[in-house]
Design a protein around this motif. Structure first.
Motif, PDB file in Angstrom:
ATOM      1  N   ARG A   1       0.851  -1.193   0.000  1.00 14.34           N
ATOM      2  CA  ARG A   1       0.000   0.000   0.000  1.00 14.34           C
ATOM      3  C   ARG A   1       0.884   1.240   0.000  1.00 14.34           C
TER       4      ARG A   1
ATOM      5  N   HIS B   1       1.303   4.828   1.566  1.00 18.79           N
ATOM      6  CA  HIS B   1       0.872   5.575   2.745  1.00 18.79           C
ATOM      7  C   HIS B   1       1.352   7.014   2.626  1.00 18.79           C
TER       8      HIS B   1
ATOM      9  N   VAL C   1       0.951  10.781   4.722  1.00 19.40           N
ATOM     10  CA  VAL C   1       0.497  11.442   5.948  1.00 19.40           C
ATOM     11  C   VAL C   1       0.773  12.930   5.829  1.00 19.40           C
TER      12      VAL C   1
ATOM     13  N   GLN D   1      -4.228  10.591   7.272  1.00 14.40           N
ATOM     14  CA  GLN D   1      -3.524   9.464   6.670  1.00 14.40           C
ATOM     15  C   GLN D   1      -4.311   8.965   5.463  1.00 14.40           C
TER      16      GLN D   1
ATOM     17  N   ASP E   1      -4.338   6.041   2.486  1.00 10.06           N
ATOM     18  CA  ASP E   1      -3.816   4.760   2.002  1.00 10.06           C
ATOM     19  C   ASP E   1      -4.373   4.514   0.610  1.00 10.06           C
TER      20      ASP E   1
END
Length: 693
Positions: free
Chosen positions: A614, A616, A618, A683, A685
């Motif tokens: 995945r 990610h 942030v 966040q 994803d």
């Protein structure tokens, strides 16, 4: 054989023992004989008859005669008597003994019969009481009665409240001439015939010879029969269920003992029939309630008129009403006929009746009225429309059931009978329960229809709003482009030298027009996402590029507030399959929020990497944070956090909603972690793009 001889031996031994005892007593007292020997032996004969039966008692009496001659009469040669007095004494004793034996025999047989009947009643009573099926109860009663009373004809009449007559429902003929007679043709009113008289008086009647009783009613063509007839009404809680009638050939062949036994059977039968009736009514109530439950309010395939008819039919089945009407509250505030029916309602007849105002049903809409039982001929409280209609239809009894949901009066049901009718409290309770359930079903359906209408109106408003946003966004683009074009020319000096104050104003104009253009683009993108009119332009891309460009776009705002922005992206590519423009817009919203919601100089961190298949990403700030109660609403459209510190912060409440729409449209998810006074971290994803995409 031995068992039959033993009682006789015991009887003879008893006579010998008693005779010897009396002889010893006379010898000891120096008496020629015991004068009360006759009484002693008569009592002994009675005791033997009670314990051992009539045969041994007779044998004991004969032995007593022999013993008397030798022990209690003056001794002489041979068997015989000396004087007339001795003969009279002996004959008197024999006759007294015979009378006592016969009396004891009859009494003993009567007691045995009573004990047998008692045992049989104890055996069959549970079978009668425990059954909840009317036919099974009647069969059990007929079978049990013949075991207790040897009848030759058994007839059980049920009281038909609708016809007001006794109707034969069970007939058992066990001898001629009853076998060849059709008793089904005879129905009796109260006071008609012996059976009808017992029903009217609620007391049993025993007729020694029915052929001599003028009250006896036979089927047409049947001559009077010399018979004894017993009729016992079946009554419980002052309610008549029917009559049990027994017949036996020959006059006086039935006794008062038979009457008492039949009273017990009739009482138990009445109680069993009452239980069976209540069970049947409860079963019918459950069936009607289940039927109403099956009328799902969300089932659009069932028309309202059909639902109304089914509800009314459930009440008719339970009450056996001749006529029935269901009136419900409509949008005009009046009560209209929704359905009509009943056992006497003509097939395919159209429901009629003028709508009623609230004033016309005020007598029934009072919350204190839970059920209204009326005799239309004498009830002065009935309004004219109810009394007049009942009289025209020949109604003798009526029940009105208000239908309420809380304090809201949604309608009522009128049940009518063309004969006098009495109602038990439990019957009215079941009708009220069914009416209450029907009220809930109808009110729920009406409420859902109203909500469906509101939902359709809201959907239309939402569609119009999206259309307006799309049109407005398009229309605002052109003037904004012109404004930015001329402002750019002025800033560059292409239209002449501008003084310093004007240059500052031009820069402010450029910044605000940029903000407005971004807002217009967000509105246009939101409209496209919700309409699905413009599908995303999906292509393989490196998310690092999209993130870097978004950071570059927000850097001027960060620098203007003297803040800092740290970018930490993985060295390897972050491949995703998506629309770079929409992903960029989503990141713009997150970064701009990080700038806006910082109390002082913003401190922003953007971290991106790849982990467990995945991507990610942030975006973290160290601003004012988000309250716990607001987090579950944060991604809702037009939602803004209520915080006094944000009163001067502009916003429309669509930024984070747009972020969620874009991220989820790319198969990803967005979450937030925030603490008041410490900042927030958003966040994102996203799935990693594969080579085939």
């Amino acid at each position: 054989m031995i068992r039959r001889v033993v009682p006789y031996g015991v009887a003879l031994v008893a006579v010998g023992v008693v005779g010897a005892a009396l002889g010893l007593a006379a010898w000891a007292l120096r008496l020629p004989r015991i004068e009360t020997f006759l009484l002693v032996f008569v009592l002994l004969a009675g005791a033997i008859a009670w314990r051992l039966g009539r045969g041994p008692a007779i044998a004991a009496t004969l032995a007593f005669a022999v013993v008397s001659d030798y022990f209690f009469i003056e001794p002489h040669r041979g068997f015989g008597t000396e004087t007339v007095g001795d003969t009279v004494h002996l004959v008197t004793g024999l006759l007294a003994a015979a009378a006592v034996i016969q009396f004891v025999h009859v009494a003993r047989r009567h007691q045995v019969l009573l004990e047998k009947r008692k045992d049989l009643l104890q055996e069959v009573s549970p079978r009668i009481i425990q059954s909840l099926d009317s036919d099974e109860i009647l069969n059990t009663v007929a079978e049990a009665t013949v075991r207790v009373i040897d009848y030759q004809h058994f007839r059980l009449y049920r009281w038909d409240e609708s016809a007001e007559r006794l109707v034969l429902v069970k007939s058992v003929a066990r001898a001629d001439p009853y076998i060849g007679i059709d008793w089904q043709t005879v129905t009796l009113a109260l006071g008609e015939g012996i059976t009808g008289s017992a029903a009217q008086s609620r007391r049993p009647i025993l007729v020694p010879d029915a052929s001599q009783d003028a009250r006896m009613v036979y089927p047409p063509g049947v001559a009077p029969i010399e018979e004894s007839v017993l009729s016992v009404p079946m009554v419980t809680q002052n309610r008549l269920f029917g009559v049990l009638t027994l017949a036996r050939l020959r006059a006086r062949s039935l006794s008062l003992e038979d009457l008492r036994v039949m009273e017990s059977i009739a009482a138990q039968t009445a109680l069993a029939l009452a239980n069976a009736e209540q069970y049947a009514e409860a079963e019918q109530t459950i069936k009607a309630l289940a039927m109403i439950e099956t009328l799902q309010p969300t089932d659009d395939a069932v028309p309202d008129a059909d639902i109304d008819r089914r509800i009314l039919q459930g009440l008719v089945d339970l009450s056996q009403a001749d006529l029935a009407t269901l009136r419900t509250l409509r949008d005009d505030g009046r009560y209209h006929v929704a359905a009509a029916g009943g056992r006497s309602w003509p097939k395919n007849a159209v429901s009629t009746g003028e709508p009623l105002t609230a004033a016309q049903v005020a007598w029934l809409s009072d919350p204190k009225v839970t059920v209204y039982v009326a005799d239309p001929a004498t009830d002065q409280k009935l309004p004219d429309w109810a009394g007049r209609g009942a009289q025209l239809a020949g109604v003798k009894a009526a029940v009105y059931l208000p239908m309420r949901v809380g304090q809201h009066f949604v309608g009522f049901v009128g049940l009518q009978w063309r004969r006098p009718r009495w109602f038990r409290p439990e019957q009215l309770g079941r009708l009220q329960l069914l009416a209450a359930q029907a009220a809930i079903a109808l009110d729920t359906r009406r409420a859902l229809e109203r909500e469906r209408g509101r939902a359709e109106a809201l959907a239309e408003l939402e569609r119009a709003r999206r259309e307006f946003m799309q049109i407005a966004s398009h229309e605002l683009r052109t003037p904004l482009t012109v404004i930015r074009g001329y402002a750019s020319l002025l800033e560059e000096g292409s239209l002449g030298e501008m003084p310093p104050p004007a240059q500052q104003a031009i820069r402010t104009l450029m910044d605000k027009s940029s903000e407005m253009r971004a807002q217009v683009e967000r509105m246009l993108l939101l409209a496209r996402l919700e309409d699905g009119a413009a599908p995303p332009q999906m292509a393989p891309l490196d998310l690092r590029t999209v993130v870097s460009e978004a950071v570059d776009r927000v850097q001027p705002q960060v620098q203007l507030k003297e803040g800092r922005l740290r970018l930490d992206l993985a060295e390897a590519p972050l491949p995703v399959f998506g629309d770079p423009e929409r992903l960029g817009t989503a990141l713009d919203n997150l970064l701009q929020n990080a700038v806006k919601f910082s109390a002082g100089p913003p401190s922003i961190e953007v971290v991106g990497n790849r982990e467990n298949g995945r991507i990610h990403l942030v975006v973290r700030d160290h601003g004012i944070g988000i309250p716990v109660a607001a987090r579950r609403h944060l991604f809702e459209k037009f939602y803004r956090v209520h915080n006094p510190e944000l009163q001067n912060v502009a916003g429309t409440g669509i930024g984070l909603y747009l972020v969620r729409q874009v991220v989820e449209g790319h198969g990803g998810r967005v979450q937030v972690d925030s603490h008041l006074g410490e900042g927030s971290a958003f966040q994102i994803d996203l799935p990693v793009a594969t080579d085939g995409e």
